[in-house]
Design a protein around this motif. Structure first.
Motif, short mmCIF file in Angstrom:
data_model
loop_
_atom_site.label_atom_id
_atom_site.label_comp_id
_atom_site.label_asym_id
_atom_site.label_seq_id
_atom_site.Cartn_x
_atom_site.Cartn_y
_atom_site.Cartn_z
N ASP A 194 0.82 -1.22 0.00
CA ASP A 194 0.00 0.00 0.00
C ASP A 194 0.85 1.26 0.00
O ASP A 194 0.44 2.29 -0.55
CB ASP A 194 -0.93 0.01 1.22
CG ASP A 194 -2.08 -0.99 1.07
OD1 ASP A 194 -2.39 -1.36 -0.09
OD2 ASP A 194 -2.64 -1.42 2.09
N SER A 195 2.04 1.19 0.60
CA SER A 195 2.88 2.38 0.69
C SER A 195 3.40 2.85 -0.66
O SER A 195 3.69 4.04 -0.85
CB SER A 195 4.06 2.13 1.63
OG SER A 195 4.88 1.08 1.12
N ILE A 196 3.54 1.94 -1.63
CA ILE A 196 4.08 2.35 -2.93
C ILE A 196 3.00 2.47 -4.01
O ILE A 196 3.26 3.02 -5.07
CB ILE A 196 5.18 1.37 -3.41
CG1 ILE A 196 4.60 -0.02 -3.66
CG2 ILE A 196 6.33 1.33 -2.45
CD1 ILE A 196 5.54 -0.95 -4.39
N LYS A 197 1.80 1.98 -3.73
CA LYS A 197 0.74 2.04 -4.74
C LYS A 197 0.50 3.43 -5.30
O LYS A 197 0.37 3.60 -6.52
CB LYS A 197 -0.56 1.46 -4.18
CG LYS A 197 -0.68 -0.03 -4.36
CD LYS A 197 -2.06 -0.51 -3.95
CE LYS A 197 -2.15 -2.01 -4.07
NZ LYS A 197 -3.45 -2.52 -3.63
N PRO A 198 0.42 4.48 -4.45
CA PRO A 198 0.14 5.82 -5.00
C PRO A 198 1.16 6.27 -6.05
O PRO A 198 0.80 6.94 -7.02
CB PRO A 198 0.19 6.73 -3.77
CG PRO A 198 -0.07 5.84 -2.61
CD PRO A 198 0.51 4.50 -2.98
N TYR A 199 2.43 5.87 -5.88
CA TYR A 199 3.46 6.28 -6.84
C TYR A 199 3.28 5.59 -8.17
O TYR A 199 3.43 6.20 -9.24
CB TYR A 199 4.85 5.99 -6.26
CG TYR A 199 5.09 6.68 -4.94
CD1 TYR A 199 5.33 8.04 -4.88
CD2 TYR A 199 5.05 5.97 -3.74
CE1 TYR A 199 5.54 8.68 -3.67
CE2 TYR A 199 5.26 6.59 -2.53
CZ TYR A 199 5.51 7.96 -2.50
OH TYR A 199 5.70 8.58 -1.29
N PHE A 200 2.95 4.30 -8.12
CA PHE A 200 2.75 3.57 -9.36
C PHE A 200 1.45 4.00 -10.05
O PHE A 200 1.38 4.04 -11.29
CB PHE A 200 2.75 2.06 -9.09
CG PHE A 200 4.13 1.49 -8.92
CD1 PHE A 200 4.87 1.11 -10.02
CD2 PHE A 200 4.69 1.35 -7.66
CE1 PHE A 200 6.15 0.59 -9.87
CE2 PHE A 200 5.97 0.83 -7.49
CZ PHE A 200 6.70 0.45 -8.61
N ILE A 201 0.43 4.31 -9.28
CA ILE A 201 -0.82 4.81 -9.86
C ILE A 201 -0.58 6.13 -10.56
O ILE A 201 -1.04 6.37 -11.69
CB ILE A 201 -1.92 4.94 -8.77
CG1 ILE A 201 -2.32 3.54 -8.26
CG2 ILE A 201 -3.13 5.68 -9.31
CD1 ILE A 201 -3.18 3.58 -7.00
N ALA A 202 0.19 7.02 -9.91
CA ALA A 202 0.51 8.32 -10.51
C ALA A 202 1.34 8.14 -11.77
O ALA A 202 1.14 8.85 -12.77
CB ALA A 202 1.26 9.19 -9.50
#
Length: 199
Positions: A86-94
């Motif tokens: 969950d901690s890295i998901k926002p970066y990959f989504i962006a």
């Protein structure tokens, strides 16, 4: 990039860090820059010798794979990478949201070269660190890089997958990089296979 750095008053790069496909691009920067560089750390660099035709075929598949991260709100991350933290998901989504086909095509064509590795002086090689996780797919590129740059350092993160250490423990990863810059060598971490150990 060099012009931008100079415009910001940067006269020396103490440490350059690049991961995965970014390592190919960083290598291109290293061979062209006139800025003094202290150390370079490549985390899971691909350094793949792939022909232009294959690279053209790869582009649409990679484009839809990365775009799917945005469309699925990170749901496809584990299929593309080894984890879905969950901690890295926002970066990959962006990344999926902002990726354009043209930018990806340029990046693929500028990396994954089918040419010989660029020549680097022995002095520069002594400050290069090519790290691979022992269970990552990119480990297969390690031998070719070792042959191209025999004076470099080749630590193996035993039991780690692609970029797993920096993703799971960014603080520990940053501390390791700071140690390299300060002491011109790898810290003694329990999971590091010694640089001189055979493959």
């Amino acid at each position: 990039m060099e012009e931008y750095l100079k415009s910001q008053g940067v006269e020396r790069l103490e440490l350059v860090v690049a991961s995965s496909i970014g390592a190919d691009l960083a290598m291109a920067f290293l061979t062209g820059t006139k800025l003094p560089i202290g150390h370079v750390f490549f985390d899971g660099g691909q350094f793949a010798q792939i022909g232009k035709g294959m690279r053209r075929m790869m582009t649409p598949f990679l484009y839809f794979a990365i775009k799917s991260l945005y469309w699925s709100k990170g749901g496809t991350l584990k299929k593309i990478l080894w984890c879905d933290d969950d901690s890295i998901k926002p970066y990959f989504i962006a990344a999926g949201k902002n990726l354009t086909y043209t930018n990806l095509r340029r990046q693929i064509l500028d990396s994954l070269e089918d040419k010989l590795f660029p020549s680097l002086s022995k002095e520069m090689q002594r400050h290069l660190y090519f790290e691979f996780g022992s269970i990552e797919d990119h480990f297969k590129y390690r031998q070719a890089v070792m042959e191209a740059y025999p004076c470099g350092h080749y630590p193996v993160f035993e039991g780690y997958d692609h970029m797993q250490y920096q993703i799971r423990d960014p603080k520990g990863f940053a501390e390791m990089l700071a140690f390299i810059a300060a002491h011109d060598g790898m810290p003694k971490l329990p999971f590091i296979r010694k640089c001189e150990d055979p493959i």
